[in-house]
Design an enzyme around this catalytic site. Sequence first.
Site, PDB file in Angstrom:
ATOM      1  N   GLY A 121       1.006  -1.270   0.394  1.00  0.00           N
ATOM      2  CA  GLY A 121      -0.033  -0.122  -0.049  1.00  0.00           C
ATOM      3  C   GLY A 121       0.732   1.767   0.102  1.00  0.00           C
ATOM      4  O   GLY A 121       0.202   2.507   0.325  1.00  0.00           O
ATOM      5  N   LEU A 124       4.565   1.029  -4.034  1.00  0.00           N
ATOM      6  CA  LEU A 124       6.241   0.809  -4.452  1.00  0.00           C
ATOM      7  C   LEU A 124       5.946  -0.255  -5.691  1.00  0.00           C
ATOM      8  O   LEU A 124       6.827  -0.917  -6.262  1.00  0.00           O
ATOM      9  CB  LEU A 124       7.443   0.585  -2.930  1.00  0.00           C
ATOM     10  CG  LEU A 124       6.946   1.596  -2.752  1.00  0.00           C
ATOM     11  CD1 LEU A 124       8.529   1.133  -1.684  1.00  0.00           C
ATOM     12  CD2 LEU A 124       7.992   2.555  -2.610  1.00  0.00           C
ATOM     13  N   SER A 125       4.951  -0.477  -6.093  1.00  0.00           N
ATOM     14  CA  SER A 125       4.713  -1.292  -7.955  1.00  0.00           C
ATOM     15  C   SER A 125       4.904  -2.744  -6.957  1.00  0.00           C
ATOM     16  O   SER A 125       5.664  -3.301  -8.194  1.00  0.00           O
ATOM     17  CB  SER A 125       5.125  -0.959  -8.802  1.00  0.00           C
ATOM     18  OG  SER A 125       4.947   0.363  -8.527  1.00  0.00           O
ATOM     19  N   SER A 127       2.652  -4.866  -7.782  1.00  0.00           N
ATOM     20  CA  SER A 127       1.730  -5.683  -8.904  1.00  0.00           C
ATOM     21  C   SER A 127       3.160  -5.856  -9.414  1.00  0.00           C
ATOM     22  O   SER A 127       2.946  -6.680  -9.996  1.00  0.00           O
ATOM     23  CB  SER A 127       0.863  -5.363  -8.877  1.00  0.00           C
ATOM     24  OG  SER A 127       1.213  -4.141  -9.412  1.00  0.00           O
ATOM     25  N   GLU A 159      -1.432  -6.755 -16.484  1.00  0.00           N
ATOM     26  CA  GLU A 159      -2.103  -5.512 -15.445  1.00  0.00           C
ATOM     27  C   GLU A 159      -3.920  -5.029 -16.344  1.00  0.00           C
ATOM     28  O   GLU A 159      -5.025  -4.884 -15.506  1.00  0.00           O
ATOM     29  CB  GLU A 159      -1.449  -4.958 -14.837  1.00  0.00           C
ATOM     30  CG  GLU A 159      -1.989  -4.607 -13.499  1.00  0.00           C
ATOM     31  CD  GLU A 159      -1.414  -3.504 -12.471  1.00  0.00           C
ATOM     32  OE1 GLU A 159      -0.976  -3.246 -11.524  1.00  0.00           O
ATOM     33  OE2 GLU A 159       0.471  -4.221 -12.128  1.00  0.00           O
ATOM     34  N   ASP A 171       6.034   1.067 -14.055  1.00  0.00           N
ATOM     35  CA  ASP A 171       6.117   0.270 -13.529  1.00  0.00           C
ATOM     36  C   ASP A 171       7.257  -0.643 -13.559  1.00  0.00           C
ATOM     37  O   ASP A 171       8.000  -1.256 -13.194  1.00  0.00           O
ATOM     38  CB  ASP A 171       4.658   0.104 -12.627  1.00  0.00           C
ATOM     39  CG  ASP A 171       4.390   1.313 -12.002  1.00  0.00           C
ATOM     40  OD1 ASP A 171       4.882   2.654 -12.172  1.00  0.00           O
ATOM     41  OD2 ASP A 171       3.161   1.422 -11.489  1.00  0.00           O
TER      42      ASP A 171
END
EC number: 2.7.1.6
Length: 388
Positions: A121, A124-125, A127, A159, A171
């Site tokens: 959260g 900082l990516s 995913s 994504e 990202d």
Amino acid sequence: MLSQQAVTRQFIKAFQTDPELVVSSPGRINLIGEHTDYNKGFVLPAAIDKSINLAISRRKDEELHYIAIDFKQEFRGNISKLEKSVQLWPDYINGVLQQLKELGFRFGGLNIVLGGDIPAGAGLSSSAALECSVVYALNEIYRYDLPRLEMVKIAQAAENKFVGVKCGIMDQFASMFGKKDHAILLDCRSLKYEYIPLDLHQHAILLMDTRVKHSLASGEYNVRREQCEMGVRALRKIYPQVESLRDANRAMIEYTLKDVVPDVVYNRCKYVVEENLRLQVGCEALRRNDLVGFGKKMFASHTGLSKLYDVSCPELDFLVELAREEHAIIGARMMGGGFGGCTINIIRKSFINEVVDRMSNAFRKRFGEEPLAHICSISGGTQAVPGS
């Protein structure tokens, strides 16, 4: 922190065999250049020393077995039926598999264990790091011979199309192409890039996480995009060569656009054009090893994001104002989409503890809760762990 060794140990415990490969894929920061990506402009991300570690092996059937150590969760599926999961995190893996499948790449069932130390959260990516680790791992074990840029595009498509988040390419690009002690000057239109030296010497990257996430973020993001597109449509009537705000300059904004669009559209476009210029001047400062000069551009970037683009919030503004008063901080701004999340600060290492204490106490007195502090250094990109 979940080390590569911990992920390997969990893999052996779960599947009674060593993994074929362990991959480490970093999170990212963005030093300057916010909301410029979808306007075909420039960004300046860097990979950081916080990563997702993924252990993987092929199965002899078509089943998918995933274990996420951080969440203490497992997922089971089948490559013949790649579906979205209520757990969410498996979607980033299955999305990559779906994209590879659509491109005609063949693969079988997989055993995967993952874990890492990218703060959840914090923007900082994590995913993107997970997506990059999956496509990199499959490219290695199945010998697809994909270049890094193609892997980045597959990770982004996962994504966009499977998870359903309409993110830009920054990202995944930063996670895959990161280089130690360098930022990446990325042209979001051509995808050409250049490594910019970022030797922090006696400085470090300090992230101050407000722990705030306002519900405005996703809807307002789309509003900003439409406002920028409105500005481009107005400019094209006079300057047909303007395909995006990337093609606009200050004179066009001040002497043409200002008189033909609402003030709010003018402000949005003015910010984007100025941010692209700030980024390029900031990169020149870094090439000269002028970290102080670069820091001034970060402060100016925050002012633009707060006053012209209107994506900040009281918590972010407060942290940046505190940073301005700290002699040990040479640059600070909000980072990410806005309305919450982190500020990014360049700070002298020897003052980190006292500055964090001071800022945290002031923030708690104002908002009733302390921010979370994370220290980062600049790392390399997605790679196989040696010996795996």
